[in-house]
Design a protein around this motif. Structure first.
Motif, PDB file in Angstrom:
ATOM      1  N   THR A  44     -21.476  18.491-112.302  1.00 32.18           N
ATOM      2  CA  THR A  44     -20.397  18.647-111.322  1.00 32.18           C
ATOM      3  C   THR A  44     -19.046  18.750-112.022  1.00 32.18           C
ATOM      4  O   THR A  44     -18.220  19.609-111.693  1.00 32.18           O
ATOM      5  CB  THR A  44     -20.397  17.445-110.352  1.00 32.18           C
ATOM      6  N   LEU A  45     -18.821  17.895-113.004  1.00 35.99           N
ATOM      7  CA  LEU A  45     -17.564  17.926-113.750  1.00 35.99           C
ATOM      8  C   LEU A  45     -17.403  19.248-114.501  1.00 35.99           C
ATOM      9  O   LEU A  45     -16.294  19.805-114.564  1.00 35.99           O
ATOM     10  CB  LEU A  45     -17.498  16.754-114.721  1.00 35.99           C
ATOM     11  N   LYS A  46     -18.491  19.770-115.060  1.00 36.21           N
ATOM     12  CA  LYS A  46     -18.424  21.058-115.753  1.00 36.21           C
ATOM     13  C   LYS A  46     -17.986  22.165-114.802  1.00 36.21           C
ATOM     14  O   LYS A  46     -17.180  23.035-115.170  1.00 36.21           O
ATOM     15  CB  LYS A  46     -19.792  21.400-116.355  1.00 36.21           C
ATOM     16  N   CYS A  47     -18.512  22.141-113.587  1.00 33.26           N
ATOM     17  CA  CYS A  47     -18.136  23.157-112.596  1.00 33.26           C
ATOM     18  C   CYS A  47     -16.674  23.032-112.196  1.00 33.26           C
ATOM     19  O   CYS A  47     -15.970  24.038-112.047  1.00 33.26           O
ATOM     20  CB  CYS A  47     -19.023  23.037-111.362  1.00 33.26           C
ATOM     21  N   ILE A  48     -16.206  21.808-112.010  1.00 32.81           N
ATOM     22  CA  ILE A  48     -14.806  21.590-111.635  1.00 32.81           C
ATOM     23  C   ILE A  48     -13.879  22.084-112.745  1.00 32.81           C
ATOM     24  O   ILE A  48     -12.853  22.730-112.488  1.00 32.81           O
ATOM     25  CB  ILE A  48     -14.554  20.104-111.334  1.00 32.81           C
ATOM     26  N   VAL A  49     -14.240  21.807-113.999  1.00 31.92           N
ATOM     27  CA  VAL A  49     -13.449  22.279-115.143  1.00 31.92           C
ATOM     28  C   VAL A  49     -13.441  23.802-115.179  1.00 31.92           C
ATOM     29  O   VAL A  49     -12.390  24.425-115.413  1.00 31.92           O
ATOM     30  CB  VAL A  49     -14.009  21.708-116.461  1.00 31.92           C
ATOM     31  N   ALA A  50     -14.585  24.426-114.956  1.00 33.45           N
ATOM     32  CA  ALA A  50     -14.666  25.888-114.973  1.00 33.45           C
ATOM     33  C   ALA A  50     -13.759  26.497-113.908  1.00 33.45           C
ATOM     34  O   ALA A  50     -13.052  27.485-114.164  1.00 33.45           O
ATOM     35  CB  ALA A  50     -16.110  26.335-114.756  1.00 33.45           C
ATOM     36  N   LEU A 251     -25.939  25.896 -99.816  1.00 35.86           N
ATOM     37  CA  LEU A 251     -26.307  24.904-100.825  1.00 35.86           C
ATOM     38  C   LEU A 251     -25.369  25.033-102.010  1.00 35.86           C
ATOM     39  O   LEU A 251     -25.416  26.025-102.747  1.00 35.86           O
ATOM     40  CB  LEU A 251     -27.750  25.126-101.285  1.00 35.86           C
ATOM     41  N   TYR A 252     -24.500  24.040-102.182  1.00 34.77           N
ATOM     42  CA  TYR A 252     -23.703  23.935-103.403  1.00 34.77           C
ATOM     43  C   TYR A 252     -24.483  23.001-104.327  1.00 34.77           C
ATOM     44  O   TYR A 252     -24.361  21.776-104.227  1.00 34.77           O
ATOM     45  CB  TYR A 252     -22.312  23.380-103.097  1.00 34.77           C
ATOM     46  N   TRP A 253     -25.262  23.589-105.236  1.00 37.26           N
ATOM     47  CA  TRP A 253     -26.208  22.805-106.022  1.00 37.26           C
ATOM     48  C   TRP A 253     -25.536  21.775-106.927  1.00 37.26           C
ATOM     49  O   TRP A 253     -26.153  20.779-107.308  1.00 37.26           O
ATOM     50  CB  TRP A 253     -27.069  23.735-106.865  1.00 37.26           C
ATOM     51  N   PHE A 254     -24.277  22.016-107.290  1.00 36.07           N
ATOM     52  CA  PHE A 254     -23.576  21.083-108.185  1.00 36.07           C
ATOM     53  C   PHE A 254     -22.537  20.255-107.434  1.00 36.07           C
ATOM     54  O   PHE A 254     -21.622  19.703-108.038  1.00 36.07           O
ATOM     55  CB  PHE A 254     -22.945  21.840-109.345  1.00 36.07           C
ATOM     56  N   GLY A 255     -22.707  20.179-106.101  1.00 33.17           N
ATOM     57  CA  GLY A 255     -21.868  19.293-105.312  1.00 33.17           C
ATOM     58  C   GLY A 255     -20.729  19.987-104.591  1.00 33.17           C
ATOM     59  O   GLY A 255     -20.508  21.201-104.730  1.00 33.17           O
ATOM     60  N   TYR A 256     -19.983  19.201-103.839  1.00 31.54           N
ATOM     61  CA  TYR A 256     -18.871  19.739-103.062  1.00 31.54           C
ATOM     62  C   TYR A 256     -17.966  18.595-102.621  1.00 31.54           C
ATOM     63  O   TYR A 256     -18.312  17.413-102.733  1.00 31.54           O
ATOM     64  CB  TYR A 256     -19.392  20.511-101.844  1.00 31.54           C
ATOM     65  N   VAL A 257     -16.798  18.958-102.124  1.00 30.70           N
ATOM     66  CA  VAL A 257     -15.853  17.989-101.578  1.00 30.70           C
ATOM     67  C   VAL A 257     -16.217  17.728-100.118  1.00 30.70           C
ATOM     68  O   VAL A 257     -16.538  18.664 -99.374  1.00 30.70           O
ATOM     69  CB  VAL A 257     -14.407  18.516-101.672  1.00 30.70           C
ATOM     70  N   GLU A 258     -16.174  16.495 -99.725  1.00 24.70           N
ATOM     71  CA  GLU A 258     -16.506  16.139 -98.339  1.00 24.70           C
ATOM     72  C   GLU A 258     -15.599  16.849 -97.341  1.00 24.70           C
ATOM     73  O   GLU A 258     -14.479  17.234 -97.654  1.00 24.70           O
ATOM     74  CB  GLU A 258     -16.360  14.619 -98.143  1.00 24.70           C
ATOM     75  N   ASP A 259     -16.124  17.011 -96.135  1.00 24.27           N
ATOM     76  CA  ASP A 259     -15.366  17.504 -94.975  1.00 24.27           C
ATOM     77  C   ASP A 259     -15.004  18.982 -95.047  1.00 24.27           C
ATOM     78  O   ASP A 259     -14.074  19.430 -94.351  1.00 24.27           O
ATOM     79  CB  ASP A 259     -14.071  16.688 -94.760  1.00 24.27           C
ATOM     80  N   LEU A 260     -15.707  19.778 -95.841  1.00 18.46           N
ATOM     81  CA  LEU A 260     -15.413  21.210 -95.880  1.00 18.46           C
ATOM     82  C   LEU A 260     -15.763  21.903 -94.565  1.00 18.46           C
ATOM     83  O   LEU A 260     -15.217  22.965 -94.261  1.00 18.46           O
ATOM     84  CB  LEU A 260     -16.190  21.882 -97.024  1.00 18.46           C
ATOM     85  N   GLU A 261     -16.673  21.307 -93.797  1.00 15.96           N
ATOM     86  CA  GLU A 261     -17.114  21.947 -92.562  1.00 15.96           C
ATOM     87  C   GLU A 261     -16.007  22.030 -91.502  1.00 15.96           C
ATOM     88  O   GLU A 261     -16.134  22.769 -90.525  1.00 15.96           O
ATOM     89  CB  GLU A 261     -18.347  21.223 -92.010  1.00 15.96           C
ATOM     90  N   LYS A 262     -14.908  21.328 -91.735  1.00 16.25           N
ATOM     91  CA  LYS A 262     -13.800  21.395 -90.770  1.00 16.25           C
ATOM     92  C   LYS A 262     -13.123  22.760 -90.781  1.00 16.25           C
ATOM     93  O   LYS A 262     -12.348  23.085 -89.870  1.00 16.25           O
ATOM     94  CB  LYS A 262     -12.784  20.293 -91.051  1.00 16.25           C
TER      95      LYS A 262
END
Length: 299
Positions: A44-50, A251-262
């Motif tokens: 997850t951290l690698k994706c955020i850095v990218a 499906l965000y396989w490496f995670g996501y920030v909560e509450d995006l569905e808003k």
């Protein structure tokens, strides 16, 4: 990766990670972040850095690659080579300027060939040299370019191949997991063959339900879903899928920030970081219900 490592992040945790990124050196940032946020998945951290690197380059690439800036980098490179500095010269220039290693290499290759061709080299030539650095006639530049492309996870042919492979790997994983759950589906190649232009990765032949929701399609994203990227996908892809096929799942396989569905404007598009195992096929449910009624009639 530990099964307990977080992939779905609160907005406060995500904001803290982004704030820390501003003060870290440009290379090896995922490992540095892991020390600061040990509970968060390294992937997850690698994706955020990218994503941070891509946005930074989008905002500052033009400033970092002016003719004057490239000339200064090239002069430093030649001076370092002529003075016999140890390999990693372009990597150190990349660290100093903030331009990623892959983009630093591209700029230096272009500038180096201008010396011989008296004009900017063709884009195809530069692409070929970056895909195969052994084609670069200058031995030092070939090796320096190779080192840079190995180190850059975001730009260059090695990074592109890696991203493509990871994306395909998770599409195949999704298909296998659906097959194990005995869910019938069509993938995007099937849909394009039927004339659809914009297609999700998977269109379910029979809708399925989980957690009280019904879905008709699934989109696989082998990355982290943050607010900016998710809004972009909604506009470019996901709303089109909803308009054509109805409710779906991302499906965000490496995670996501909560509450995006808003941000979904009352469209039912669910978000998860793994395929739910409690999927219920509506076909199976209907068949079971029919059997139950038939048995009741017999009694």
């Amino acid at each position: 990766m530990s099964s307990e490592a977080l992939q779905v992040l609160s907005r406060s945790t995500y904001s803290s990670i982004c704030e820390c990124l501003k003060n870290l050196p440009f290379r090896n940032r995922p490992q540095r972040l892991k020390a600061l946020f040990p509970h968060v998945s390294l992937d997850t951290l690698k994706c955020i850095v990218a994503q941070d690197n891509q946005r930074r380059m989008k905002n500052f690439h033009a400033k970092l690659t002016t003719a004057e800036a490239i000339e200064e980098m090239y002069h430093k490179y030649l001076k370092a080579v002529n003075s016999g500095e140890e390999p990693g010269i372009l990597l150190r220039i990349s660290d100093a300027t903030g331009l990623t290693p892959g983009l630093t290499t591209k700029s230096i290759i272009e500038r180096h060939h201008q010396v011989f061709e008296k004009s900017k080299p063709a884009r195809s030539l530069v692409s070929n040299l970056m895909r195969n650095t052994s084609l670069i006639e200058d031995r030092d530049l070939a090796f320096e370019s190779y080192l840079c492309l190995l180190e850059d996870d975001d730009y260059g042919p090695i990074a592109d191949a890696r991203k493509q492979a990871v994306g395909f790997e998770f599409e195949i994983r999704l298909r296998r997991e659906l097959e194990e759950l005995q869910v019938s589906f069509l993938h995007e190649d099937h849909l394009r063959a039927r004339g659809y232009d914009k297609t999700p990765d998977v269109k379910l032949e029979i809708p399925v339900a989980f957690d009280g929701h019904v879905i008709n399609w699934i989109e696989s994203k082998a990355l982290f879903g943050d607010e900016e990227s998710h809004k972009g996908y909604l506009k470019e892809q996901l709303f089109s899928y909803w308009n054509r096929f109805g409710p779906g799942l991302v499906l965000y396989w490496f995670g996501y920030v909560e509450d995006l569905e808003k941000y979904h404007q009352n469209r039912k598009i669910l978000i998860r970081d793994k395929l739910p195992k409690n999927i219920i096929s509506l076909h199976t449910t209907f068949a079971q219900t029919t059997i139950c009624f038939d048995n009741c009639d017999e009694r």
